[in-house]
Design a protein around this motif. Sequence first.
Motif, mmCIF file in Angstrom:
data_model
loop_
_atom_site.group_PDB
_atom_site.id
_atom_site.type_symbol
_atom_site.label_atom_id
_atom_site.label_comp_id
_atom_site.label_asym_id
_atom_site.label_seq_id
_atom_site.Cartn_x
_atom_site.Cartn_y
_atom_site.Cartn_z
ATOM 1 N N LEU A 101 39.341 50.857 32.052
ATOM 2 C CA LEU A 101 39.653 50.652 30.634
ATOM 3 C C LEU A 101 40.880 49.752 30.473
ATOM 4 N N LEU A 102 41.887 49.945 31.333
ATOM 5 C CA LEU A 102 43.080 49.096 31.287
ATOM 6 C C LEU A 102 42.753 47.643 31.646
ATOM 7 N N ILE A 103 41.932 47.447 32.670
ATOM 8 C CA ILE A 103 41.542 46.083 33.061
ATOM 9 C C ILE A 103 40.791 45.407 31.917
ATOM 10 N N LYS A 104 39.923 46.152 31.250
ATOM 11 C CA LYS A 104 39.177 45.597 30.112
ATOM 12 C C LYS A 104 40.133 45.171 29.000
ATOM 13 N N ALA A 105 41.114 46.026 28.694
ATOM 14 C CA ALA A 105 42.094 45.698 27.646
ATOM 15 C C ALA A 105 42.970 44.520 28.065
ATOM 16 N N ALA A 106 43.369 44.477 29.334
ATOM 17 C CA ALA A 106 44.185 43.360 29.832
ATOM 18 C C ALA A 106 43.393 42.059 29.769
ATOM 19 N N SER A 107 42.119 42.127 30.094
ATOM 20 C CA SER A 107 41.264 40.933 30.017
ATOM 21 C C SER A 107 41.185 40.425 28.588
ATOM 22 N N GLN A 108 41.056 41.342 27.644
ATOM 23 C CA GLN A 108 41.010 40.966 26.232
ATOM 24 C C GLN A 108 42.321 40.308 25.806
ATOM 25 N N ALA A 109 43.442 40.878 26.206
ATOM 26 C CA ALA A 109 44.755 40.306 25.858
ATOM 27 C C ALA A 109 44.913 38.916 26.475
ATOM 28 N N LEU A 118 42.178 36.078 35.488
ATOM 29 C CA LEU A 118 43.042 37.242 35.598
ATOM 30 C C LEU A 118 43.230 37.509 37.080
ATOM 31 N N THR A 119 44.474 37.621 37.524
ATOM 32 C CA THR A 119 44.747 37.833 38.942
ATOM 33 C C THR A 119 45.560 39.110 39.144
ATOM 34 N N ILE A 120 45.428 39.659 40.347
ATOM 35 C CA ILE A 120 46.248 40.788 40.779
ATOM 36 C C ILE A 120 46.842 40.391 42.116
ATOM 37 N N GLY A 137 34.579 43.095 39.530
ATOM 38 C CA GLY A 137 34.237 41.679 39.502
ATOM 39 C C GLY A 137 35.301 40.738 40.010
ATOM 40 N N PHE A 138 36.388 41.254 40.578
ATOM 41 C CA PHE A 138 37.403 40.402 41.185
ATOM 42 C C PHE A 138 36.912 39.977 42.567
ATOM 43 N N THR A 139 37.369 38.829 43.019
ATOM 44 C CA THR A 139 37.085 38.384 44.382
ATOM 45 C C THR A 139 38.407 38.226 45.121
ATOM 46 N N ALA A 140 38.346 38.428 46.415
ATOM 47 C CA ALA A 140 39.558 38.309 47.223
ATOM 48 C C ALA A 140 40.072 36.876 47.171
ATOM 49 N N ALA A 141 41.373 36.745 47.057
ATOM 50 C CA ALA A 141 42.042 35.442 47.043
ATOM 51 C C ALA A 141 43.292 35.575 47.898
ATOM 52 N N ASN A 142 44.005 34.509 48.067
ATOM 53 C CA ASN A 142 45.224 34.520 48.860
ATOM 54 C C ASN A 142 46.210 35.554 48.305
ATOM 55 N N ARG A 143 46.475 36.631 49.061
ATOM 56 C CA ARG A 143 47.407 37.694 48.699
ATOM 57 C C ARG A 143 47.085 38.359 47.372
ATOM 58 N N GLY A 144 45.799 38.607 47.125
ATOM 59 C CA GLY A 144 45.454 39.314 45.905
ATOM 60 C C GLY A 144 43.992 39.160 45.559
ATOM 61 N N PHE A 145 43.698 39.283 44.281
ATOM 62 C CA PHE A 145 42.343 39.199 43.777
ATOM 63 C C PHE A 145 42.342 38.377 42.503
ATOM 64 N N ARG A 147 39.729 37.098 39.027
ATOM 65 C CA ARG A 147 38.488 37.287 38.275
ATOM 66 C C ARG A 147 38.465 36.302 37.130
ATOM 67 N N SER A 148 37.339 35.656 36.942
ATOM 68 C CA SER A 148 37.174 34.738 35.821
ATOM 69 C C SER A 148 37.107 35.540 34.531
ATOM 70 N N LEU A 149 37.666 35.015 33.465
ATOM 71 C CA LEU A 149 37.592 35.649 32.156
ATOM 72 C C LEU A 149 36.519 35.015 31.282
ATOM 73 N N ARG A 150 35.874 34.001 31.824
ATOM 74 C CA ARG A 150 34.790 33.371 31.082
ATOM 75 C C ARG A 150 33.516 34.159 31.283
ATOM 76 N N LYS A 151 32.741 34.266 30.241
ATOM 77 C CA LYS A 151 31.476 34.987 30.341
ATOM 78 C C LYS A 151 30.504 34.173 31.167
ATOM 79 N N ARG A 152 29.816 34.884 32.049
ATOM 80 C CA ARG A 152 28.809 34.230 32.869
ATOM 81 C C ARG A 152 27.515 34.128 32.071
ATOM 82 N N PRO A 153 26.790 33.020 32.231
ATOM 83 C CA PRO A 153 25.512 32.927 31.520
ATOM 84 C C PRO A 153 24.553 33.978 32.060
ATOM 85 N N ARG A 154 23.763 34.523 31.167
ATOM 86 C CA ARG A 154 22.772 35.504 31.592
ATOM 87 C C ARG A 154 21.737 34.834 32.439
#
Length: 158
Positions: A101-109, A118-120, A137-145, A147-154
């Motif tokens: 729920l927090l990640i969803k709210a942070a994504s919205q902000a 959005l990175t962690i 939906g995050f992917t591993a990246a250099n020293r963190g994770f 996630r794209s905030l853009r909606k993926r096409p269906r």
Amino acid sequence: MVFGSRSGVEVRTALPADTLEIAGLLRQLGLCVEQRQVAERVERVLGDPSGTVLVATAWNGAVSALIALHWNSVLQADRPVAQITALVVDEAERRNGIGRLLIKAASQAARTAGCDQLTIATEQECDDLASFCETLGFTAANRGFVRSLRKRPRSGAT
């Protein structure tokens, strides 16, 4: 500002009255901070237009989790990137969907602030965090994770 609620849990912007409970949550991350320090830091973050602190509260108003994020322009992207700088759910409340729920709210902000990512950032390997991030939906990246905030096409959409 309220970002959403589910199962008696509400996510909203942190308030000065939350600082004692926020200090307790930060102690669960291993940070030894006094309430006065937390109050100053929360005030500073909330006074900065490039960041926010959100808390999850239970039906009784008690703060059970927090997420802090900041966004800024970077050379690697056309639009600002948001970074989660703190995320903690009270030990007694974990595995109840509050982190999601927090990640969803942070994504919205972050989207509202014009961010596309959005990175962690993490300092060390943590299997629980890695599993949590990958589930959301995050992917591993250099020293963190990341996630794209853009909606993926269906699938099947043109």
